[in-house]
Design an enzyme around this catalytic site. Structure first.
Site, PDB file in Angstrom:
ATOM      1  N   SER A   1       0.849  -1.201   0.000  1.00 27.00           N
ATOM      2  CA  SER A   1       0.000   0.000   0.000  1.00 27.00           C
ATOM      3  C   SER A   1       0.879   1.244   0.000  1.00 27.00           C
ATOM      4  CB  SER A   1      -0.938  -0.019   1.209  1.00 27.00           C
ATOM      5  OG  SER A   1      -1.913   0.993   1.082  1.00 27.00           O
ATOM      6  N   ASN A   2       0.323   2.381   0.363  1.00 30.00           N
ATOM      7  CA  ASN A   2       1.096   3.628   0.454  1.00 30.00           C
ATOM      8  C   ASN A   2       0.531   4.480   1.580  1.00 30.00           C
ATOM      9  OD1 ASN A   2      -1.080   5.373  -0.658  1.00 30.00           O
ATOM     10  ND2 ASN A   2      -0.763   4.057  -2.443  1.00 30.00           N
ATOM     11  N   TYR A   3       1.076   5.668   1.755  1.00 34.41           N
ATOM     12  CA  TYR A   3       0.740   6.487   2.927  1.00 34.41           C
ATOM     13  C   TYR A   3      -0.494   7.377   2.759  1.00 34.41           C
ATOM     14  CZ  TYR A   3       5.313   5.187   4.732  1.00 34.41           C
ATOM     15  OH  TYR A   3       6.389   4.488   5.200  1.00 34.41           O
TER      16      TYR A   3
END
Ligand code: PMT
Length: 404
Positions: A213-215
């Site tokens: 995923s990412n932030y």
């Protein structure tokens, strides 16, 4: 309502001009950027020093003032810069100049160069007999017919010693009038339109307990959805996993992966007038996610990734005439050319180039720095703004796009 708005405050020569530094203060306190345009006679009633001190900018009273680049076309750039022009007090002389299109001082010149559709709020203040005179009333009718708003003068003691109609309303009243003009514009601008927004990250499953995923927190996309709903649009928000509450009046669809985001967004394509991709969609996903938990038997492991579908590109390349497609382009450095490439490759109408600096702009934080690139070649660099303000400025820019 006035945060980040560029306000030109025109002051003409009446006794009520002495109240204008307080008006500047109120506007600045609300987060507006204020440039003061004063006529020669205005500066006999209020000092240039007071006005430049409270506005934190030089007062503009000379047509031939050069701008920061030394160009002598400041009146043109001001007309472009301003989100609204307020004239308080507006004297009989200034109203006559405006209604006849004279351009003989910085104020009348800026009135003429103000971009079409930008609100003008006139606050006439003068002796009651002057105000009632056929000439002043005729000029006011002409200006109202042109779309200018007029905040009527109040009754009370006048400088002439008489008591009657002609007093300038207090700065608080002028401030409220301007705020409600922006509120009304904001609430109506997207009336009858359907806006689809994607927001947040996607999660791409590795196994039953892990994902890529990412932030992304969803803050930017949610702020856009909220702003579009406030402007009267029907808003559908397709969101990856985030912890934010649903903005009022917004219909939300929660998803996890890019594939699910596309599956949720696709049925909305047909009925939407504007699609805004603010989600940080994972470009790749594990080719073969595992059902249970992968055991750590090996010293190293290889996960083969495959490309995810591009949701925004699928919308924009298959859309009907009239539908608008807007995307974001996040980069960690430089990257304006990448944003431009995304604008062209994905056939977008506008792309918001978004720098990720790890502290004030990009993922997770409450603020953002965006540069808006339009398909018409326009470039608008926004300053550091809250994500709510940035959302408003993005929608302002979208509303200005020529129809497709
Ligand atoms: O959520 P926040 O914490 O508030 O952070 C906001 C943000 C940084 C996530 C947001 O402002 C932002 O920049 N979103 C796009 C981030 C991005 O990674 O863009 P991209 O360059 O990968 O994609 C370009 C555009 O295509 C984006 O509009 C994206 O939504 C869209 N896209 C990309 C890939 C894909 N498979 N499908 C898409 O729709």
């Amino acid at each position: 309502m006035l945060t980040g708005k560029n306000i030109l405050l025109g002051i003409s020569g009446g006794i009520a001009a002495y109240k204008t530094p307080h008006l500047v203060r109120l506007l600045k306190k609300a987060g507006a950027n204020v440039r003061v345009l004063a006529t020669e006679s205005a500066l006999k009633f209020v000092s240039e020093l007071s006005l430049s001190t409270v506005s934190q900018m030089p007062v503009l009273d000379d047509i031939f003032t050069a701008d920061a680049d030394g160009e002598r076309t400041m009146h043109i750039s001001l007309g472009e810069w301003a989100d609204a022009l307020v004239v308080a007090p507006a004297t009989a002389n200034t109203l006559a100049r405006f209604s006849s299109g004279l351009c003989d001082n910085m104020l009348s010149l800026s009135f003429v160069t103000l971009r079409p559709g930008k609100p003008v709020l006139l606050v006439p203040a003068m002796d009651g007999y002057m105000y009632d005179s056929p000439s002043v009333q005729r000029n006011l009718s002409v200006l109202k017919a042109q779309g200018c708003r007029v905040l009527e003068p109040e009754s009370g003691p006048l400088a002439s010693g008489q008591c009657g109609l002609g007093r300038m309303p207090e700065p608080e009243t002028i401030f409220e009038a301007l705020s409600s003009i922006f509120a009304a514009r904001e609430s109506a601008a997207l009336e009858g339109r359907t806006v689809v927004v994607t927001a947040g990250p996607t999660r791409e499953k590795i196994d039953g307990v892990r994902f890529l995923s990412n932030y992304s927190s969803g803050k930017m996309g949610f702020a856009i959805a909220a702003a579009a709903a406030r402007r009267g649009a029907t808003v559908r928000l397709v969101s990856g996993p985030v912890t934010l509450p649903t903005p009022p009046g917004v219909e939300r669809i929660d998803v996890e992966s890019a594939a699910e985001m596309l599956e949720a967004a696709r049925p909305l394509f047909d009925g939407c007038d504007l699609f805004i991709g603010a989600a940080a969609v994972a470009d790749y996903r594990p080719e073969a996610p595992v059902e249970g938990k992968i055991k750590k038997n090996e010293a190293a492991m290889v996960i083969r990734l495959v490309r995810n579908p591009d949701i925004l590109a699928e919308f924009s390349t298959g859309r009907k005439p009239g539908q608008l497609a807007v995307g974001f382009a996040l980069e960690t450095a430089g990257g304006l050319e990448y944003a431009r490439k995304k604008l062209t490759d994905k056939q977008l109408d506008l792309v918001a180039f978004n720098i990720y600096d790890g502290s004030r702009s990009g993922f997770e934080v409450d603020t953002n720095v965006l540069t808006l690139l339009g398909r018409d070649g326009s470039i608008t660099e926004l300053p550091l703004l809250s994500k709510e303000e940035a959302a408003g400025r993005l929608l302002d820019a979208i509303e200005k796009l020529p129809p497709r």
